[in-house]
Write a protein that holds these residues in place. Structure first.
Motif, short mmCIF file in Angstrom:
data_model
loop_
_atom_site.label_atom_id
_atom_site.label_comp_id
_atom_site.label_asym_id
_atom_site.label_seq_id
_atom_site.Cartn_x
_atom_site.Cartn_y
_atom_site.Cartn_z
N LEU A 28 17.58 -17.08 46.00
CA LEU A 28 16.93 -17.52 44.74
C LEU A 28 15.74 -16.62 44.44
O LEU A 28 14.64 -16.92 44.84
CB LEU A 28 16.46 -18.98 44.83
CG LEU A 28 17.55 -20.04 44.93
CD1 LEU A 28 16.96 -21.44 45.06
CD2 LEU A 28 18.52 -20.01 43.77
N ARG A 29 15.94 -15.50 43.73
CA ARG A 29 17.18 -15.13 43.12
C ARG A 29 17.46 -13.63 43.22
O ARG A 29 18.45 -13.17 42.71
CB ARG A 29 17.10 -15.50 41.61
CG ARG A 29 16.97 -17.02 41.36
CD ARG A 29 16.60 -17.33 39.93
NE ARG A 29 15.21 -16.94 39.69
CZ ARG A 29 14.64 -16.92 38.49
NH1 ARG A 29 15.32 -17.24 37.40
NH2 ARG A 29 13.37 -16.57 38.35
N ALA A 30 16.56 -12.86 43.88
CA ALA A 30 16.64 -11.40 43.72
C ALA A 30 17.97 -10.78 44.14
O ALA A 30 18.54 -9.98 43.39
CB ALA A 30 15.49 -10.73 44.46
N THR A 31 18.47 -11.14 45.33
CA THR A 31 19.70 -10.44 45.74
C THR A 31 20.92 -10.98 44.98
O THR A 31 21.89 -10.24 44.76
CB THR A 31 19.91 -10.51 47.27
OG1 THR A 31 19.85 -11.86 47.73
CG2 THR A 31 18.85 -9.69 47.99
N ALA A 36 24.67 -9.71 40.29
CA ALA A 36 25.00 -9.97 38.88
C ALA A 36 24.80 -8.71 38.03
O ALA A 36 25.63 -8.40 37.18
CB ALA A 36 24.12 -11.11 38.35
N ALA A 37 23.71 -7.99 38.30
CA ALA A 37 23.42 -6.79 37.50
C ALA A 37 24.49 -5.72 37.73
O ALA A 37 24.94 -5.06 36.78
CB ALA A 37 22.04 -6.25 37.88
N MET A 38 24.93 -5.57 38.97
CA MET A 38 25.96 -4.55 39.25
C MET A 38 27.31 -4.97 38.69
O MET A 38 28.09 -4.14 38.23
CB MET A 38 26.05 -4.31 40.75
CG MET A 38 24.84 -3.52 41.22
SD MET A 38 25.10 -2.81 42.83
CE MET A 38 23.68 -1.70 42.88
N ASP A 84 21.15 -13.72 32.89
CA ASP A 84 20.67 -12.85 31.79
C ASP A 84 21.21 -11.43 31.90
O ASP A 84 21.08 -10.65 30.95
CB ASP A 84 19.13 -12.79 31.80
CG ASP A 84 18.52 -14.12 31.39
OD1 ASP A 84 19.25 -14.96 30.84
OD2 ASP A 84 17.30 -14.29 31.62
N TYR A 85 21.75 -11.09 33.06
CA TYR A 85 22.20 -9.70 33.27
C TYR A 85 23.61 -9.54 32.72
O TYR A 85 24.59 -9.55 33.44
CB TYR A 85 22.07 -9.33 34.74
CG TYR A 85 20.61 -9.08 35.09
CD1 TYR A 85 20.12 -7.78 35.22
CD2 TYR A 85 19.71 -10.14 35.19
CE1 TYR A 85 18.78 -7.56 35.48
CE2 TYR A 85 18.36 -9.92 35.45
CZ TYR A 85 17.91 -8.63 35.60
OH TYR A 85 16.58 -8.40 35.83
N ARG A 86 23.67 -9.40 31.40
CA ARG A 86 24.96 -9.31 30.71
C ARG A 86 25.32 -7.85 30.44
O ARG A 86 24.44 -6.99 30.31
CB ARG A 86 24.91 -10.12 29.42
CG ARG A 86 24.73 -11.62 29.67
CD ARG A 86 24.94 -12.43 28.40
NE ARG A 86 24.14 -11.95 27.29
CZ ARG A 86 22.89 -12.32 27.03
NH1 ARG A 86 22.28 -13.19 27.80
NH2 ARG A 86 22.24 -11.82 25.99
#
Lengths: 236, 236
Positions: A28-31, A36-38, A84-86
């Motif tokens: 919660l929540r960085a990794t 999600a970002a990748m 949010d990482y769309r």
């Protein structure tokens, strides 16, 4: 194979990383957000320790993301919510990310021979990738505010379970690892409930970010494993 | 009622004890030995941080006990094996005790309003005594060599289980406490096995002290609760 577990980032000592593969865990929540970002197509992720450093690293075309006190930083395009990482925002772009605990943990682990980002959403893939690197492993739970965080402990236990399952010779762990494996096995049918009742989970839910908690508690929804190469994480 | 759990003595901060009842846990072997000594009739136990301090505190008629590196200290009458604390040696006497982790933990907890010595052998009685003191509680796992020790974590989980069971309103704990409770519930049918495979357990067994480990892993074999009054522990 030896697998050590560190309870929180402020307990990590430099000698615990050398010649090892480190898996940094900040559920919660960085990794989780890195995965999600990748998944959304980010080409790489540059972890920054401070807001000032993140701004300095930013180049035109990058996406600037991160949080302080669980909220988006003023002037940053994105916060630390994986949802949010769309694709339309991050696809093909470099992400510069700074968070309170997770990115600090990645930087602390840089002395390791290899550094991977682990979360509940990618644990089985992460265990597989770590085993292929053929080094002893250290799991660094980022924790929250310099304290142990239950969701990181559960993820460490889940990783130990997967590592033990995937490693032919089995694994050896330390007393804290034994405890985290037992924690995971006791709570594996109640992951979301346990995380939601933890300190960080409750805080996020109170801030209206319950969907983030739900997303981060789903096992193996992805097989992306962010791995540090130089100063940035890329797909393993 | 709030019950916090501290993973090892070097993680303890002064502000975690004020206005609370501290239960110090060093299953292998200091707090187990304290229970054994009182069962054998020791009138009180004076914890000493160093060997030199123990020698200075010793008065004629006292028993001097303790260990360094798991072995009896030169010139001391007893080591840190609970089985050595027999009636014919300690009955009616004051015990001056110094151990590597346990007595240091008692001294660290002295800022608490009340200090009890908890072990697996007296956990239910200890939980009852702590609840009667009507303060929030902090469980201090002594650990071993400044690291978390699995047997202390199991005892913390057992105490949390008993506290929750005995407290009408139930208890609230922190993330680490939640993990220790899950550890205990996962391993409660395999206590001795889990402790024997831990770092301290293996070390003691290798030194031929397997009977100590067995003795310390028996739940509620006693209802004696050592409690600090001034500089010494007496029966609660």
């Amino acid at each position: 194979m030896q697998v050590g577990v560190i309870a929180s980032v402020n307990e990590a000592r430099a000698d615990q990383f050398s010649h090892r593969t480190a898996i940094v865990i900040d559920v919660l929540r960085a990794t989780s957000t890195m995965v999600a970002a990748m998944k959304a197509g980010a080409s790489s992720i540059v972890p920054a320790e401070t807001v000032m450093e993140a701004r300095a690293l930013f180049r035109p075309g990058d996406v600037l993301g991160g949080e302080r006190f669980n909220r988006k930083i003023a002037g940053f395009e994105l916060g630390n919510s994986p949802l949010d990482y769309r694709k339309e925002i991050v696809d093909g772009k470099r992400l510069v990310l700074t968070t309170t605990n997770g990115t600090r943990a990645v930087i602390k682990a840089m002395r390791a021979e290899n550094v991977l980002a682990g979360a509940i959403v990618n644990a089985s893939a992460c265990a597989k990738a770590a085993l292929e690197l053929r080094r002893d492993i250290v799991l660094l739970c980022a924790g929250s505010n310099d304290e142990f965080a239950i969701e990181d402990g559960l993820c460490a236990g889940f990783l130990l379970d997967r590592l033990d399952n995937q490693c032919q010779q089995g694994i050896e762990t330390d007393d804290f690892g034994t405890a985290m494996l037992a924690l995971y096995r006791n709570r594996s049918e109640h992951l979301l409930e346990t995380i939601s009742q933890g300190t960080a989970g409750r805080r996020l839910i109170k801030l209206g970010l319950g969907r983030d908690v739900e997303w981060c508690a789903v096992r193996d929804s992805d097989d992306i494993v962010p791995r540090l190469t130089g100063d940035a994480l890329t797909k393993c």
